[in-house]
Motif scaffolding. Structure first.
Motif, PDB file in Angstrom:
ATOM      1  N   LEU A   1       0.842  -1.198   0.000  1.00 59.69           N
ATOM      2  CA  LEU A   1       0.000   0.000   0.000  1.00 59.69           C
ATOM      3  C   LEU A   1       0.876   1.247   0.000  1.00 59.69           C
ATOM      4  CD1 LEU A   1      -2.985   0.869   0.149  1.00 59.69           C
ATOM      5  CD2 LEU A   1      -2.634   1.192   2.604  1.00 59.69           C
ATOM      6  N   ALA A   2       1.916   1.218   0.860  1.00 57.93           N
ATOM      7  CA  ALA A   2       2.832   2.365   0.924  1.00 57.93           C
ATOM      8  C   ALA A   2       3.486   2.590  -0.434  1.00 57.93           C
ATOM      9  CB  ALA A   2       3.892   2.134   1.991  1.00 57.93           C
ATOM     10  N   ALA A   3       3.875   1.498  -1.092  1.00 52.81           N
ATOM     11  CA  ALA A   3       4.521   1.616  -2.401  1.00 52.81           C
ATOM     12  C   ALA A   3       3.564   2.239  -3.410  1.00 52.81           C
ATOM     13  CB  ALA A   3       4.982   0.244  -2.879  1.00 52.81           C
TER      14      ALA A   3
ATOM     15  N   LEU B   1      11.888  -1.115  -5.115  1.00 54.44           N
ATOM     16  CA  LEU B   1      12.610  -1.647  -3.955  1.00 54.44           C
ATOM     17  C   LEU B   1      11.690  -2.381  -2.973  1.00 54.44           C
ATOM     18  CD1 LEU B   1      15.350   1.039  -3.198  1.00 54.44           C
ATOM     19  CD2 LEU B   1      15.577  -1.158  -4.353  1.00 54.44           C
ATOM     20  N   PRO B   2      10.565  -1.767  -2.533  1.00 55.36           N
ATOM     21  CA  PRO B   2       9.685  -2.520  -1.621  1.00 55.36           C
ATOM     22  C   PRO B   2       9.140  -3.797  -2.260  1.00 55.36           C
ATOM     23  CG  PRO B   2       8.711  -0.399  -2.209  1.00 55.36           C
ATOM     24  CD  PRO B   2      10.095  -0.379  -2.683  1.00 55.36           C
ATOM     25  N   LEU B   3       8.865  -3.719  -3.564  1.00 58.91           N
ATOM     26  CA  LEU B   3       8.330  -4.903  -4.240  1.00 58.91           C
ATOM     27  C   LEU B   3       9.354  -6.042  -4.226  1.00 58.91           C
ATOM     28  CD1 LEU B   3       5.655  -5.547  -5.607  1.00 58.91           C
ATOM     29  CD2 LEU B   3       6.755  -5.152  -7.788  1.00 58.91           C
ATOM     30  N   CYS B   4      10.625  -5.700  -4.395  1.00 58.12           N
ATOM     31  CA  CYS B   4      11.678  -6.712  -4.356  1.00 58.12           C
ATOM     32  C   CYS B   4      11.674  -7.428  -3.004  1.00 58.12           C
ATOM     33  CB  CYS B   4      13.050  -6.067  -4.563  1.00 58.12           C
ATOM     34  SG  CYS B   4      13.350  -5.617  -6.251  1.00 58.12           S
TER      35      CYS B   4
ATOM     36  N   TRP C   1      16.486  -3.170   5.145  1.00 57.75           N
ATOM     37  CA  TRP C   1      15.726  -2.034   5.679  1.00 57.75           C
ATOM     38  C   TRP C   1      15.626  -0.912   4.652  1.00 57.75           C
ATOM     39  CZ3 TRP C   1      18.070   2.649   5.696  1.00 57.75           C
ATOM     40  CH2 TRP C   1      19.467   2.695   5.746  1.00 57.75           C
ATOM     41  N   ALA C   2      16.654  -0.761   3.817  1.00 60.23           N
ATOM     42  CA  ALA C   2      16.626   0.297   2.809  1.00 60.23           C
ATOM     43  C   ALA C   2      15.553   0.003   1.763  1.00 60.23           C
ATOM     44  CB  ALA C   2      17.988   0.422   2.141  1.00 60.23           C
ATOM     45  N   HIS C   3      15.344  -1.302   1.468  1.00 54.54           N
ATOM     46  CA  HIS C   3      14.267  -1.661   0.544  1.00 54.54           C
ATOM     47  C   HIS C   3      12.925  -1.257   1.137  1.00 54.54           C
ATOM     48  CE1 HIS C   3      17.428  -4.073  -1.207  1.00 54.54           C
ATOM     49  NE2 HIS C   3      16.641  -4.373  -2.224  1.00 54.54           N
ATOM     50  N   ALA C   4      12.744  -1.583   2.448  1.00 57.09           N
ATOM     51  CA  ALA C   4      11.461  -1.318   3.091  1.00 57.09           C
ATOM     52  C   ALA C   4      11.229   0.183   3.219  1.00 57.09           C
ATOM     53  CB  ALA C   4      11.419  -1.980   4.461  1.00 57.09           C
ATOM     54  N   ALA C   5      12.322   0.948   3.407  1.00 62.74           N
ATOM     55  CA  ALA C   5      12.173   2.389   3.613  1.00 62.74           C
ATOM     56  C   ALA C   5      12.059   3.135   2.290  1.00 62.74           C
ATOM     57  CB  ALA C   5      13.366   2.922   4.410  1.00 62.74           C
ATOM     58  N   GLY C   6      12.146   2.412   1.177  1.00 65.83           N
ATOM     59  CA  GLY C   6      12.116   3.048  -0.143  1.00 65.83           C
ATOM     60  C   GLY C   6      11.026   4.091  -0.331  1.00 65.83           C
ATOM     61  N   PRO C   7       9.766   3.757   0.003  1.00 62.16           N
ATOM     62  CA  PRO C   7       8.682   4.723  -0.235  1.00 62.16           C
ATOM     63  C   PRO C   7       8.896   6.070   0.449  1.00 62.16           C
ATOM     64  CG  PRO C   7       7.755   2.576   0.222  1.00 62.16           C
ATOM     65  CD  PRO C   7       9.236   2.458   0.447  1.00 62.16           C
TER      66      PRO C   7
END
Lengths: 273, 275
Positions: B157-159, B226-229, B243-249
């Motif tokens: 959702l964030a993405a 990134l979050p999708l990955c 964590w950087a992937h998750a913080a992408g948005p």
């Protein structure tokens, strides 16, 4: 004939005025070309070793750059000026001229396509052919044509592609007389032309039923066939046949759009203006 | 307190404006329907091209077709939403030229609300439909292998929200530049349409410069890819921690600040040429 030449000159001059717009378009095309080439490079890098692709990466990248170079020649949609003519009722003015309307519109469409091409092709050609290799991106640069024969075939087919493109533009514009069919015609044209000319995916990479389909349609004579001469997958021996088929398609599209326009004009009612 | 009230007023007015624009578009129902189908067709061909490339090459940097469909679908969904909302930004050229921008300045409603409320373009539903359906198709193919828990859904959702915002902000930057150039800026299409094209493919496949451009500067990749990955269990960019992937948005925030500052600058320095 003089009047049609005047229509041609007038329209090309007006297109050539908009140099800033062309410059912006050129930048967008550099960028798109680069993105598309890198995507293509990634496809080739992902392929299983030993995969036999009908094009090498360098050829596929060249195919993409050729697509950006002649981008303005591809008839994605009908002539917006013609569309406005019909909407505003100014079409009546074209009808009372002592000229053949069809010839007039064809001359204008040809001028539109050729002038846009003239404005844009050189910077992209120089960028993809000379600058990219110089900055270390030779793998995804445009390769020089396959010999003089390849260049000759490319240029001759391109010379035929220009009137074919203008004819298809007028053909799409034939549907402008009703708003609904205009939207539909533009959309169907955009989808068919972008795919089956080879602008979306290099056609040599596709096989099976799609190959059968694209060989049966006229659109590859706008782009794919000229490119194949540049790349050397078609040679001078194929030239007469290719030119003949291209000319036959040109004749067919011209006849069809002429008939449609004549029918549309008979039913046309102009609501003041 | 005052801020809350003005915010509520803006929201109320936006709903009114958007509602009116939707009603007026629904007046021409058959034309609208045809436009939606047309757009679906045009973009559908793009997906067909992707599908056919898979037939030839079998994988894209290790990604399968359903995985690519999820990315492609999500990017197109975000782009379609932004494109539908950004109609007013797109109209800046004509607004400045015919002097109608002055009228907007006189009205007691924030400019951005007025521009956003100018039209919610329903025609874009064609791309939206294609985006959602390819996303759904891809996801249904992957569901046996990936787990979609609450955190993954929240991240998704964030993405989506961040991705839509980034595209919207690109259109805003484009509108801000119109103050200087007056004419519409076709070169910005490189970043809006080009960004959409680039982000539809895994960033992993690009050269370094493009990866940096679309994560650090115009963060479409950071917000969507990134979050999708992380959800798909793929390497986003080599060397980047989870964590950087998750913080992408979150990357939408600095970009948003930049875009708003640029817009503000444009409005402050605007002087009307009459009209």
């Amino acid at each position: 004939m003089k009047s049609y030449l005047a229509a041609f000159r007038g329209r090309s001059r007006s297109v050539l005025r908009y140099r800033a717009a062309a410059l912006a378009g050129i930048f967008t095309q550099f960028f798109f070309g680069l993105i598309l080439c890198m995507i293509m490079e990634a496809w080739y890098r992902s392929a299983a070793p030993g995969l036999q692709a009908p094009l090498s990466l360098r050829q596929a990248a060249s195919y993409i750059w050729l697509g950006q170079i002649i981008f303005a020649l591809i008839p994605w949609r009908g002539d917006p000026e013609l569309q406005d003519l019909v909407r505003s009722g100014d079409v009546a003015r074209d009808l009372i001229r002592p000229l053949d309307v069809f010839g007039l519109w064809l001359a204008r469409s040809l001028a539109w396509r050729l002038a846009s091409l003239l404005l844009r092709f050189l910077p992209i050609l120089v960028f993809s052919l000379f600058i990219l290799p110089a900055i270390g991106l030779g793998d995804i640069a445009l390769q020089p044509p396959a010999g003089l024969g390849g260049l000759l075939g490319f240029l001759l087919l391109l010379a035929g592609a220009a009137p074919l493109s203008a004819a298809i533009t007028v053909f799409i514009s034939c549907f402008q007389f009703r708003q609904i069919s205009a939207v539909g015609a533009n959309a169907i044209a955009a989808a068919l032309v972008s795919f089956f000319s080879g602008q979306l995916v290099p056609l040599p990479l596709l096989g099976g039923p799609v190959e059968l389909l694209y060989r049966l349609l006229p659109f590859r004579y706008l782009a794919d066939v000229p490119y194949r001469f540049w790349l050397g997958s078609l040679t001078l021996a194929d030239l007469p046949a290719s030119l003949a088929i291209q000319a036959a398609w040109l004749l067919a599209v011209l006849t069809a759009s002429r008939l449609i326009i004549q029918r549309q004009l008979r039913q046309l009612a102009i609501a003041g203006g | 307190m005052k801020l809350a009230a003005s915010l509520r007023h803006s929201l109320f007015m936006y709903r009114r404006l958007a509602g009116l624009s939707i009603q007026s578009q629904l007046r021409y129902r058959s034309s609208l329907l045809l436009s939606i189908v047309s757009q679906f067709l045009i973009i559908g061909v793009e997906f067909l091209a992707l599908y056919l490339m898979f037939q030839r090459f079998r994988s894209f940097m290790g990604w399968s077709l359903p995985e690519m469909a999820v990315l492609y679908g999500l990017v197109n969904t975000c782009f379609a939403l932004a494109d539908a909302l950004a109609y007013g930004f797109d109209q800046m050229g004509p607004l400045l030229k015919n002097g109608n921008f002055d009228r907007l300045l006189l009205r007691p409603l924030p400019l951005l609300v007025q521009l956003l409320g100018m039209e919610v373009t329903i025609r874009r539903a064609g791309r939206l439909l294609l985006g959602i359906s390819t996303f759904g198709w891809g996801l249904s193919g992957l569901l046996p292998t990936i787990q979609l828990g609450a955190p993954a859904l929240a991240l998704l959702l964030a993405a989506t929200v961040a991705g839509t915002l980034v595209f919207l902000l690109i259109f805003l930057v484009q509108a801000a530049c119109t103050f200087v150039t007056i004419e519409g800026l076709e070169f910005m299409n490189a970043f809006s349409y080009g960004g959409q094209q680039a982000a539809s493919h895994p960033l992993l496949g690009y050269r370094r410069a493009i990866q940096v451009l679309f994560t650090g500067f115009i963060p479409i990749g950071a917000c969507i890819y990134l979050p999708l990955c992380l959800i798909l269990g793929r390497v986003g960019l080599p060397g980047l921690p989870a964590w950087a992937h998750a913080a992408g948005p979150l990357a939408v925030l600095p970009f948003g600040a930049f875009a708003l500052a640029l817009w503000h600058l444009g409005v402050c320095r605007y002087s009307s040429a009459g009209g």
